[in-house]
Design a protein around this motif. Structure first.
Motif, PDB file in Angstrom:
ATOM      1  N   THR A  16       4.706   3.816  -6.365  1.00 52.74           N
ATOM      2  CA  THR A  16       4.048   4.151  -5.092  1.00 52.74           C
ATOM      3  C   THR A  16       3.971   2.657  -4.295  1.00 52.74           C
ATOM      4  O   THR A  16       3.179   1.724  -4.721  1.00 52.74           O
ATOM      5  N   LYS A  17       4.277   2.494  -3.038  1.00 53.59           N
ATOM      6  CA  LYS A  17       4.098   1.359  -2.262  1.00 53.59           C
ATOM      7  C   LYS A  17       2.645   1.244  -1.796  1.00 53.59           C
ATOM      8  O   LYS A  17       2.023   2.440  -1.362  1.00 53.59           O
ATOM      9  N   VAL A  18       2.057   0.190  -1.663  1.00 56.60           N
ATOM     10  CA  VAL A  18       0.630  -0.050  -1.341  1.00 56.60           C
ATOM     11  C   VAL A  18       0.745  -0.704   0.007  1.00 56.60           C
ATOM     12  O   VAL A  18       1.483  -1.700   0.197  1.00 56.60           O
TER      13      VAL A  18
ATOM     14  N   GLY B 247       5.528  13.482   2.381  1.00 58.56           N
ATOM     15  CA  GLY B 247       5.960  13.277   1.183  1.00 58.56           C
ATOM     16  C   GLY B 247       6.370  11.761   0.963  1.00 58.56           C
ATOM     17  O   GLY B 247       7.189  11.404   0.192  1.00 58.56           O
ATOM     18  N   PHE B 248       5.895  10.670   2.015  1.00 57.61           N
ATOM     19  CA  PHE B 248       6.200   9.306   1.665  1.00 57.61           C
ATOM     20  C   PHE B 248       5.255   8.850   0.462  1.00 57.61           C
ATOM     21  O   PHE B 248       4.133   9.199   0.508  1.00 57.61           O
ATOM     22  N   ASN B 249       6.095   8.293  -0.336  1.00 58.36           N
ATOM     23  CA  ASN B 249       5.483   7.600  -1.480  1.00 58.36           C
ATOM     24  C   ASN B 249       4.779   6.251  -1.334  1.00 58.36           C
ATOM     25  O   ASN B 249       5.155   5.291  -1.589  1.00 58.36           O
ATOM     26  N   GLY B 250       3.498   6.388  -0.496  1.00 55.52           N
ATOM     27  CA  GLY B 250       2.766   5.107  -0.106  1.00 55.52           C
ATOM     28  C   GLY B 250       1.372   5.734   0.102  1.00 55.52           C
ATOM     29  O   GLY B 250       0.848   6.672   0.152  1.00 55.52           O
ATOM     30  N   VAL B 251       0.414   4.467  -0.126  1.00 54.14           N
ATOM     31  CA  VAL B 251      -0.877   4.884  -0.123  1.00 54.14           C
ATOM     32  C   VAL B 251      -1.572   3.743   0.586  1.00 54.14           C
ATOM     33  O   VAL B 251      -1.075   2.482   0.662  1.00 54.14           O
TER      34      VAL B 251
ATOM     35  N   TYR C 121      -1.432 -11.123  -4.371  1.00 50.34           N
ATOM     36  CA  TYR C 121      -0.808  -9.560  -4.343  1.00 50.34           C
ATOM     37  C   TYR C 121       0.579  -9.677  -3.656  1.00 50.34           C
ATOM     38  O   TYR C 121       0.881  -9.458  -2.659  1.00 50.34           O
ATOM     39  N   SER C 122       1.584 -10.701  -4.212  1.00 53.02           N
ATOM     40  CA  SER C 122       2.743 -11.280  -3.909  1.00 53.02           C
ATOM     41  C   SER C 122       3.964 -10.074  -4.231  1.00 53.02           C
ATOM     42  O   SER C 122       4.940 -10.333  -3.840  1.00 53.02           O
ATOM     43  N   SER C 123       3.719  -9.002  -4.840  1.00 53.33           N
ATOM     44  CA  SER C 123       4.977  -8.291  -5.310  1.00 53.33           C
ATOM     45  C   SER C 123       5.382  -7.366  -4.249  1.00 53.33           C
ATOM     46  O   SER C 123       4.617  -7.253  -3.421  1.00 53.33           O
ATOM     47  N   SER C 124       6.692  -6.806  -4.244  1.00 51.22           N
ATOM     48  CA  SER C 124       7.302  -6.040  -3.341  1.00 51.22           C
ATOM     49  C   SER C 124       6.486  -4.717  -3.385  1.00 51.22           C
ATOM     50  O   SER C 124       6.429  -3.984  -2.277  1.00 51.22           O
ATOM     51  N   ASP C 125       5.589  -4.377  -4.125  1.00 49.99           N
ATOM     52  CA  ASP C 125       4.780  -3.026  -4.184  1.00 49.99           C
ATOM     53  C   ASP C 125       3.651  -3.104  -3.288  1.00 49.99           C
ATOM     54  O   ASP C 125       3.344  -2.182  -2.715  1.00 49.99           O
TER      55      ASP C 125
END
Length: 527
Positions: A251-253, A278-282, A298-302
């Protein structure tokens, strides 16, 4: 400390650990067993997966009878906790009686019991090696002061794992939102199932993102005011505001960076839109003190994109690798996108489009030059010289208005006025500033925002010379400023209209998909 969540999750999957769905546990605190039974039913109806029965909250307690009654009448799995005062609970009696009660709960059929790390060896001696197969032992440690270093947390988790625990539980206190990154890191590396969280408002994201990082369960209160620990969300918010059941490792944040941030309606808007397709994000609230520290941690692509609100719009610009030319001209960024290819941060400004469009729509019914547009030649007074003030001043200037900047600190008003070729006033001078009728007033400060709804940036007697008054504040929707402006005969434009307008572009940048404009309007019509 940088957190690369994506790579850590992949390591877990490659190691064959996998990830089970994070459970939602309702902590129940009541004076009597009858009240506890009533709360059990409410927990079931709310969507909880299990209940934590806080024995230390009971005013009177008959261990064998009361534990048997609760287990017999509970339709959900049970976790028994008997928290002493020295670990943040309410029990201040004999320690042997407390441990005996938890031992009894195991024998009577509890699914889980919670034992504090400080006394786990004493508790293990009561078992004599005989532990019911059904019951899982959670060994816990609570720190209500801070969040230790990764090294200290790793050592703590190792000690809990070595104690004979079936499940590790650690709860720390987040003094800064970046503290939560350390909780995420040790959660991903735990060799046993782990319940992990950072308490307090700045630790909220540790609870919402539990399924992403693999926490065994998350605690959700039945209703606001019944929290068993600081910063605990309601079960309803977890399920229906943050789409908790749909969050997973991939899930993308996204989120809104601000201080304060709890009032924001952005999570409602984006999460409902995400769920509708149904987009996988929060999308989560991010209570940030230091933008640079947050973005570095919080430098990751997530962590894929952020909205920025008061007071961080100018600092956001300084921390982007690339900035849209218009945002650079404004001097403020309200939207940050992390580019998937190289992880660089791109900043832009959608405030001015949303606000100016809303104001122009409000002016359509008033006399204006149809060729030059409704703002051309109008005196446009902007209250506030921060990020939103800069955006409004820039947008008004681009539309041909004569910009006047009023600010509590005159020097800041002067700086912005010089940039846009306008006039500067102190906030106090607004009451006597009326060179002509039909002017436009735009408040971009937080004056009048909940909870200080009785405040206003401009006295009522000054509002009669304005044809339109706009307020960027949208909680409440009708501020004192707007109410008094309407009483003076002015058209009013609420912050909700600006909010929706600026959200269209942000949504499209976040998802790469067209904004569901009618859905946005429908959602916000309820607020």
């Amino acid at each position: 400390m940088e957190l690369d969540a994506g790579s850590e999750v992949k390591k877990m999957e490659e190691a064959g650990k996998g990830k089970s769905q994070t459970l939602i546990c309702a902590p129940l605190m009541a004076d009597s067993v009858d009240q506890m039974l009533n709360l059990m039913q409410k927990a079931k109806e709310s969507g909880a997966d299990l209940v934590e029965l806080r024995l230390d909250s009971l005013k009177s307690f008959n261990p064998r009878h009361d534990i048997s009654t609760m287990i017999e009448h509970c339709s959900l799995p049970t976790l028994f906790t008997y928290r002493p005062t020295w670990e943040g609970g309410q029990y201040d009696g004999d320690e042997k009686s407390r441990l005996d009660a938890l031992h009894l709960a195991m024998e009577l059929g509890a699914d889980y019991i919670d034992i504090e790390l400080k006394v786990v060896h004493e508790f293990n001696s009561l078992l004599h090696g005989n532990k019911p197969a059904k019951c899982k032992i959670i060994v816990s440690s609570h720190n209500y002061h801070n969040t230790p270093s990764v090294e200290e947390l790793s050592d703590l988790v190792a000690r809990i794992q070595e104690s004979g625990a079936d499940i590790v539980k650690i709860a720390t206190y987040a003094l800064d939102i970046t503290d939560v990154a350390r909780i995420f890191k040790i959660t991903l590396h735990s060799q046993l199932p782990i319940i992990s969280m950072a308490m307090g408002e700045k630790g909220l994201i540790s609870r919402i993102l539990s399924p992403k990082f693999g926490s065994y369960l998350a605690f959700g209160t039945l209703e606001t005011g019944r929290e068993s620990a600081p910063g605990q969300p309601t079960i309803q918010d977890l399920l229906y505001l943050y789409n908790f059941r749909h969050i997973g490792p991939d899930t993308k944040v996204f989120g809104i960076i601000g201080k304060p941030v709890g009032h924001s309606k952005s999570p409602i808007l984006y999460n409902k839109a995400f769920r509708s397709i149904g987009f996988n994000g929060v999308y989560i609230p991010l209570l940030v003190d230091d933008v640079a520290n947050f973005l570095q941690t919080y430098s990751s692509s997530d962590f894929a994109g952020f909205s920025c609100t008061i007071p961080h719009k100018e600092a956001a610009l300084a921390n982007c690798d690339e900035v849209d030319p218009i945002a650079k001209s404004i001097g403020a960024v309200n939207c940050i996108i992390r580019k998937p290819a190289d992880g660089k941060l791109f900043g832009c400004n959608t405030d001015y489009v949303g606000a100016i469009s809303a104001i122009e729509d409000g002016l359509r019914g008033l006399p204006h030059n149809p060729v030059d547009g409704p703002l051309a030649g109008k005196i446009f007074v902007v209250i506030g010289a921060g990020g939103a003030g800069k955006a409004l001043a820039y947008g008004a200037k681009e539309k041909g208005a004569k910009v006047v900047v009023a600010n509590r600190t005159y020097e800041r008003a002067r700086e912005l006025a010089d940039i846009v070729g306008g006039q500067a006033l102190s906030l106090a001078e607004l009451s006597t500033f009326h060179p002509e009728n039909g002017m436009i007033l735009a408040n971009t400060t937080s004056i009048g925002m909940q909870p200080k709804i009785d405040e206003t940036p401009a006295p009522k007697e000054a509002l009669s010379c304005y044809s339109l008054v706009f307020d960027a504040v949208y909680t409440p929707k009708i501020t004192r400023l707007l109410r008094e402006a309407e009483e003076c005969g002015a058209e009013i434009v609420t912050g909700v209209e600006m909010f929706i307008g600026q959200a269209y572009e942000q949504y499209e940048r976040f998802t790469g998909l067209p904004a569901p404009k009618e859905l946005f309007k429908s959602i916000m019509s309820k607020y």
